[in-house]
Design a protein around this motif. Sequence first.
Motif, mmCIF file in Angstrom:
data_model
loop_
_atom_site.group_PDB
_atom_site.id
_atom_site.type_symbol
_atom_site.label_atom_id
_atom_site.label_comp_id
_atom_site.label_asym_id
_atom_site.label_seq_id
_atom_site.Cartn_x
_atom_site.Cartn_y
_atom_site.Cartn_z
ATOM 1 N N PHE A 56 0.848 -1.193 0.000
ATOM 2 C CA PHE A 56 0.000 0.000 0.000
ATOM 3 C C PHE A 56 0.880 1.240 0.000
ATOM 4 C CE2 PHE A 56 0.727 -1.075 4.409
ATOM 5 C CZ PHE A 56 0.972 0.143 5.013
ATOM 6 N N TYR A 57 0.283 2.353 -0.393
ATOM 7 C CA TYR A 57 0.997 3.624 -0.499
ATOM 8 C C TYR A 57 0.520 4.590 0.576
ATOM 9 C CZ TYR A 57 1.983 1.974 -5.241
ATOM 10 O OH TYR A 57 2.385 1.237 -6.322
ATOM 11 N N GLU A 58 1.439 5.406 1.039
ATOM 12 C CA GLU A 58 1.107 6.538 1.909
ATOM 13 C C GLU A 58 1.940 7.727 1.454
ATOM 14 O OE1 GLU A 58 -1.367 6.593 3.738
ATOM 15 O OE2 GLU A 58 -1.683 4.570 4.529
ATOM 16 N N TRP A 59 1.422 8.920 1.678
ATOM 17 C CA TRP A 59 2.106 10.152 1.304
ATOM 18 C C TRP A 59 2.390 10.960 2.551
ATOM 19 C CZ3 TRP A 59 -1.284 7.550 -1.584
ATOM 20 C CH2 TRP A 59 -1.018 7.389 -2.952
ATOM 21 N N ASP A 60 3.539 11.624 2.571
ATOM 22 C CA ASP A 60 3.839 12.498 3.701
ATOM 23 C C ASP A 60 3.278 13.894 3.415
ATOM 24 O OD1 ASP A 60 5.681 13.815 2.018
ATOM 25 O OD2 ASP A 60 7.430 12.896 2.961
ATOM 26 N N THR A 61 3.512 14.815 4.321
ATOM 27 C CA THR A 61 2.958 16.165 4.177
ATOM 28 C C THR A 61 3.546 16.923 2.990
ATOM 29 O OG1 THR A 61 4.562 16.965 5.788
ATOM 30 C CG2 THR A 61 2.353 16.430 6.608
ATOM 31 N N ASP A 62 4.721 16.493 2.516
ATOM 32 C CA ASP A 62 5.330 17.122 1.333
ATOM 33 C C ASP A 62 4.927 16.421 0.040
ATOM 34 O OD1 ASP A 62 6.710 19.045 2.850
ATOM 35 O OD2 ASP A 62 8.332 17.609 3.243
ATOM 36 N N LYS A 63 3.968 15.521 0.124
ATOM 37 C CA LYS A 63 3.436 14.770 -1.027
ATOM 38 C C LYS A 63 4.442 13.778 -1.620
ATOM 39 C CE LYS A 63 -0.387 17.628 -1.828
ATOM 40 N NZ LYS A 63 -1.249 17.368 -0.769
ATOM 41 N N ASN A 64 5.391 13.324 -0.799
ATOM 42 C CA ASN A 64 6.290 12.248 -1.213
ATOM 43 C C ASN A 64 5.556 10.920 -0.998
ATOM 44 O OD1 ASN A 64 8.661 13.864 -1.758
ATOM 45 N ND2 ASN A 64 8.734 14.196 0.456
ATOM 46 N N LYS A 65 5.632 10.048 -1.989
ATOM 47 C CA LYS A 65 4.909 8.782 -1.944
ATOM 48 C C LYS A 65 5.829 7.674 -1.433
ATOM 49 C CE LYS A 65 3.701 6.597 -5.849
ATOM 50 N NZ LYS A 65 2.934 6.232 -7.048
ATOM 51 N N TYR A 66 5.307 6.839 -0.520
ATOM 52 C CA TYR A 66 6.046 5.708 0.032
ATOM 53 C C TYR A 66 5.214 4.443 -0.162
ATOM 54 C CZ TYR A 66 8.748 9.390 2.182
ATOM 55 O OH TYR A 66 9.522 10.505 2.379
ATOM 56 N N TYR A 67 5.893 3.367 -0.489
ATOM 57 C CA TYR A 67 5.237 2.078 -0.736
ATOM 58 C C TYR A 67 5.675 1.099 0.345
ATOM 59 C CZ TYR A 67 3.863 -2.163 -3.300
ATOM 60 O OH TYR A 67 3.307 -3.359 -3.680
ATOM 61 N N PHE A 68 4.718 0.430 0.975
ATOM 62 C CA PHE A 68 4.996 -0.485 2.072
ATOM 63 C C PHE A 68 4.530 -1.895 1.721
ATOM 64 C CE2 PHE A 68 4.601 3.726 3.840
ATOM 65 C CZ PHE A 68 5.743 3.810 4.640
ATOM 66 N N THR A 69 5.385 -2.873 2.007
ATOM 67 C CA THR A 69 5.081 -4.282 1.777
ATOM 68 C C THR A 69 5.442 -5.066 3.036
ATOM 69 O OG1 THR A 69 7.293 -4.807 0.948
ATOM 70 C CG2 THR A 69 5.669 -4.084 -0.681
#
Length: 181
Positions: free
Chosen positions: A94-107
């Motif tokens: 799944f993906y989450e974004w930080d407050t600066d709109k950087n996207k992170y993918y978690f597995t």
Amino acid sequence: MCGRFHLGFSNKETQKIIRDIPDEQQIQLRFGDIYPTSFAPILTAEESLAARWGFERFDKKGVLINARAETVTQRQTFRKSFLERRCLIPASGFYEWDTDKNKYYFTRKDGNLLYLCGFYRVEDGEPRFMILTKNATPPVEQHHDRIPVIAEDSVRHKYLTDMYFASDYIEKDNRVKLKSV
């Protein structure tokens, strides 16, 4: 908040889930990145099926895609569905974004599928699902304040079949080992 997840088709576990979905529903499924209103496979206590992500809002202006685990049984919009129709949503990550709109993918660290906890209902003859979220845990918490509730392998069946267990489970600080890719 979980606003997008990924489901890879090449995973053998994914292919087994798809085989269990009726043929006429399989054509609706989407693989790769799953967005709100996309069809994705869900697992219920009785069957696997294709369902659309999101409950239609009461004002018909968009969809609700997530529900807070802390308040799901208190909210009239979600209570009955959660208590009577829980589901698991398979995801490669799944993906989450930080407050600066950087996207992170978690597995998962072990590379296996994640099973996101959710619930569903039927709207206009079409199954629709929601994903439960809770306060973020590591490693997600350094990027975002919410995370999907993830069913550990040992509790998946109980989450689907035991309302009391499910209510208790979503409130606990369960931590599937995740990594950011």
